[in-house]
Design a protein around this motif. Sequence first.
Motif, PDB file in Angstrom:
ATOM      1  N   LEU A 156       0.699  -1.138   0.153  1.00 57.04           N
ATOM      2  CA  LEU A 156      -0.175   0.068   0.058  1.00 57.04           C
ATOM      3  C   LEU A 156       0.899   1.155   0.004  1.00 57.04           C
ATOM      4  N   LEU A 157       1.816   1.339   0.720  1.00 53.77           N
ATOM      5  CA  LEU A 157       2.844   2.392   0.935  1.00 53.77           C
ATOM      6  C   LEU A 157       3.556   2.539  -0.432  1.00 53.77           C
ATOM      7  N   LEU A 158       4.076   1.589  -1.222  1.00 56.07           N
ATOM      8  CA  LEU A 158       4.519   1.735  -2.532  1.00 56.07           C
ATOM      9  C   LEU A 158       3.719   2.080  -3.536  1.00 56.07           C
ATOM     10  N   GLN A 159       2.466   1.592  -3.505  1.00 54.89           N
ATOM     11  CA  GLN A 159       1.337   2.236  -4.339  1.00 54.89           C
ATOM     12  C   GLN A 159       1.168   3.594  -4.171  1.00 54.89           C
ATOM     13  N   ASN A 160       1.208   4.351  -2.978  1.00 57.47           N
ATOM     14  CA  ASN A 160       0.945   5.720  -2.727  1.00 57.47           C
ATOM     15  C   ASN A 160       2.229   6.274  -2.932  1.00 57.47           C
ATOM     16  N   GLY A 161       3.204   5.937  -3.447  1.00 54.73           N
ATOM     17  CA  GLY A 161       4.681   6.792  -3.787  1.00 54.73           C
ATOM     18  C   GLY A 161       5.372   6.963  -2.651  1.00 54.73           C
ATOM     19  N   ILE A 162       5.208   6.189  -1.650  1.00 51.32           N
ATOM     20  CA  ILE A 162       6.106   6.326  -0.173  1.00 51.32           C
ATOM     21  C   ILE A 162       7.437   5.006  -0.334  1.00 51.32           C
ATOM     22  N   LYS A 163       8.643   5.740  -0.190  1.00 45.47           N
ATOM     23  CA  LYS A 163       9.580   4.690  -0.390  1.00 45.47           C
ATOM     24  C   LYS A 163       9.741   4.079   1.001  1.00 45.47           C
ATOM     25  N   VAL A 164      10.121   2.845   0.932  1.00 48.84           N
ATOM     26  CA  VAL A 164      10.194   1.994   2.137  1.00 48.84           C
ATOM     27  C   VAL A 164      11.778   1.444   2.429  1.00 48.84           C
ATOM     28  N   ASN A 165      12.133   1.712   3.476  1.00 45.63           N
ATOM     29  CA  ASN A 165      13.464   0.879   4.064  1.00 45.63           C
ATOM     30  C   ASN A 165      12.815  -0.168   5.108  1.00 45.63           C
ATOM     31  N   TYR A 166      13.397  -1.296   5.159  1.00 50.85           N
ATOM     32  CA  TYR A 166      12.759  -2.415   6.014  1.00 50.85           C
ATOM     33  C   TYR A 166      13.978  -3.135   6.822  1.00 50.85           C
ATOM     34  N   LEU A 167      13.704  -3.419   8.035  1.00 44.63           N
ATOM     35  CA  LEU A 167      14.499  -4.331   8.913  1.00 44.63           C
ATOM     36  C   LEU A 167      14.245  -5.663   8.748  1.00 44.63           C
ATOM     37  N   THR A 168      15.275  -6.530   8.773  1.00 48.55           N
ATOM     38  CA  THR A 168      14.928  -8.065   8.503  1.00 48.55           C
ATOM     39  C   THR A 168      16.068  -8.690   9.476  1.00 48.55           C
ATOM     40  N   THR A 169      15.652  -9.757  10.159  1.00 51.90           N
ATOM     41  CA  THR A 169      16.423 -10.572  10.827  1.00 51.90           C
ATOM     42  C   THR A 169      17.266 -11.774   9.942  1.00 51.90           C
ATOM     43  N   SER A 170      16.741 -11.632   8.761  1.00 52.31           N
ATOM     44  CA  SER A 170      17.217 -12.674   7.727  1.00 52.31           C
ATOM     45  C   SER A 170      17.884 -12.036   6.586  1.00 52.31           C
ATOM     46  N   LYS A 171      19.365 -11.982   6.430  1.00 56.18           N
ATOM     47  CA  LYS A 171      19.978 -11.630   5.424  1.00 56.18           C
ATOM     48  C   LYS A 171      19.743 -12.158   4.145  1.00 56.18           C
ATOM     49  N   SER A 172      19.100 -13.215   3.972  1.00 62.43           N
ATOM     50  CA  SER A 172      18.772 -13.499   2.707  1.00 62.43           C
ATOM     51  C   SER A 172      17.501 -12.835   2.215  1.00 62.43           C
ATOM     52  N   LYS A 173      16.657 -11.853   3.150  1.00 59.06           N
ATOM     53  CA  LYS A 173      15.764 -11.486   2.729  1.00 59.06           C
ATOM     54  C   LYS A 173      15.973 -10.001   2.300  1.00 59.06           C
ATOM     55  N   ILE A 174      17.162  -9.566   2.220  1.00 59.27           N
ATOM     56  CA  ILE A 174      17.446  -7.992   2.062  1.00 59.27           C
ATOM     57  C   ILE A 174      17.508  -7.751   0.734  1.00 59.27           C
ATOM     58  N   LYS A 175      16.886  -6.749   0.123  1.00 61.23           N
ATOM     59  CA  LYS A 175      16.756  -6.488  -1.384  1.00 61.23           C
ATOM     60  C   LYS A 175      17.100  -5.028  -1.526  1.00 61.23           C
ATOM     61  N   TYR A 176      17.706  -4.755  -2.712  1.00 66.30           N
ATOM     62  CA  TYR A 176      18.087  -3.499  -2.909  1.00 66.30           C
ATOM     63  C   TYR A 176      17.071  -2.982  -4.230  1.00 66.30           C
ATOM     64  N   GLN A 177      16.181  -2.183  -4.038  1.00 68.41           N
ATOM     65  CA  GLN A 177      15.541  -1.768  -5.049  1.00 68.41           C
ATOM     66  C   GLN A 177      15.420  -0.436  -5.299  1.00 68.41           C
ATOM     67  N   PRO A 178      14.942   0.293  -6.024  1.00 67.29           N
ATOM     68  CA  PRO A 178      14.831   1.773  -6.245  1.00 67.29           C
ATOM     69  C   PRO A 178      14.046   2.462  -4.966  1.00 67.29           C
ATOM     70  N   ASN A 179      12.947   1.731  -4.791  1.00 66.00           N
ATOM     71  CA  ASN A 179      12.186   2.414  -3.687  1.00 66.00           C
ATOM     72  C   ASN A 179      11.707   1.393  -2.547  1.00 66.00           C
ATOM     73  N   TYR A 180      12.490   0.293  -2.308  1.00 65.85           N
ATOM     74  CA  TYR A 180      12.400  -0.843  -1.412  1.00 65.85           C
ATOM     75  C   TYR A 180      13.615  -1.301  -0.881  1.00 65.85           C
ATOM     76  N   ASN A 181      14.175  -1.133   0.322  1.00 64.63           N
ATOM     77  CA  ASN A 181      15.633  -1.496   0.542  1.00 64.63           C
ATOM     78  C   ASN A 181      15.572  -1.900   1.843  1.00 64.63           C
ATOM     79  N   GLY A 182      16.155  -3.290   1.907  1.00 65.50           N
ATOM     80  CA  GLY A 182      16.400  -3.954   3.203  1.00 65.50           C
ATOM     81  C   GLY A 182      17.640  -3.597   4.182  1.00 65.50           C
ATOM     82  N   PHE A 183      17.641  -3.796   5.466  1.00 64.78           N
ATOM     83  CA  PHE A 183      18.559  -3.659   6.236  1.00 64.78           C
ATOM     84  C   PHE A 183      18.658  -4.686   7.285  1.00 64.78           C
ATOM     85  N   TYR A 184      19.831  -4.904   7.787  1.00 55.78           N
ATOM     86  CA  TYR A 184      19.742  -6.258   8.813  1.00 55.78           C
ATOM     87  C   TYR A 184      19.893  -5.611  10.127  1.00 55.78           C
TER      88      TYR A 184
END
Length: 303
Positions: free
Chosen positions: A19-47
Amino acid sequence: MKILITGATGLVGKALTQLLLQNGIKVNYLTTSKSKIKYQPNYNGFYWNPESGIIDENCLIGVKAIIHLAGANIAQRWTSQYKEEIIESRVLSTNLLFNTLKNNPHHIKQFISASAIGIYPDSQKNYYTEDFTNFNDSFLSNVVVKWEDSVNQIERLNINVCKLRIGLVLSTKGGALPQILKPIKFGFGAPFGSGKQMQSWIHIHDLVAMFLFALQNDLSGIYNAVAPFPVTNQELTSEVAQIIDKPFFMPNIPRFVMKWYLGEMHTLLFESQNVSSQKITQAGFDFKYKTIHAALEDLLLGK
């Protein structure tokens, strides 16, 4: 606008991220799994690893708000060890965010946290608003009190804090509804106990819309995240059966049976919380799915 989400890969987190991405809001997210980290223009993961106090502080760069959803699933058998995990996953993760914000430069103006209506005592008489404070000593209530206390410390950093006390989330992708559906599909559906316990529910669509509403309107304080019309367990289960056109005539399931099967966790099925949504509607939020019939028709029939 860019926000940071914890618990982004869970049931609510996935729907909210979309929903956030659909509304033009960029998302950083925290994850405990390094395999779930992605780097995309508006969607980036951090450990991060809250148990070890590890977090990649780069997650805060350019971020204006945090939505905190992380926490161990309560719908698993409550062994003594798992009870600790339920509490620690919420408190330690919040403490780590607090310390990270306290010790690093950032531009965070708002912190929105999940909470739960499990903080309210089991009652078939009370109608709970956000002003209620006479909590009891049940496990779930204690979990939520400790959870909210850990969130409250964020206010000391001059950050606007909002807590959404979430009810029974209805989704076909997880949570309670698929479990309710299973026996009903085979003609073995039945209410739990008396069936009179109140279930304060919310459609997943409305829940994630409420998080976005809180973000866009800079809400602070506590709001109940439940639909306007709670139902009894009898009404909920019989409505499911009716919508999928299955018989519903089995005798009610006794409490002792589920206690034997699920242990202490069986209280999730039998406790009653009739919870008000008036405060969030007065703030201007409009539910798309106000009644259980409308919500279940959408989820089960796609209407």
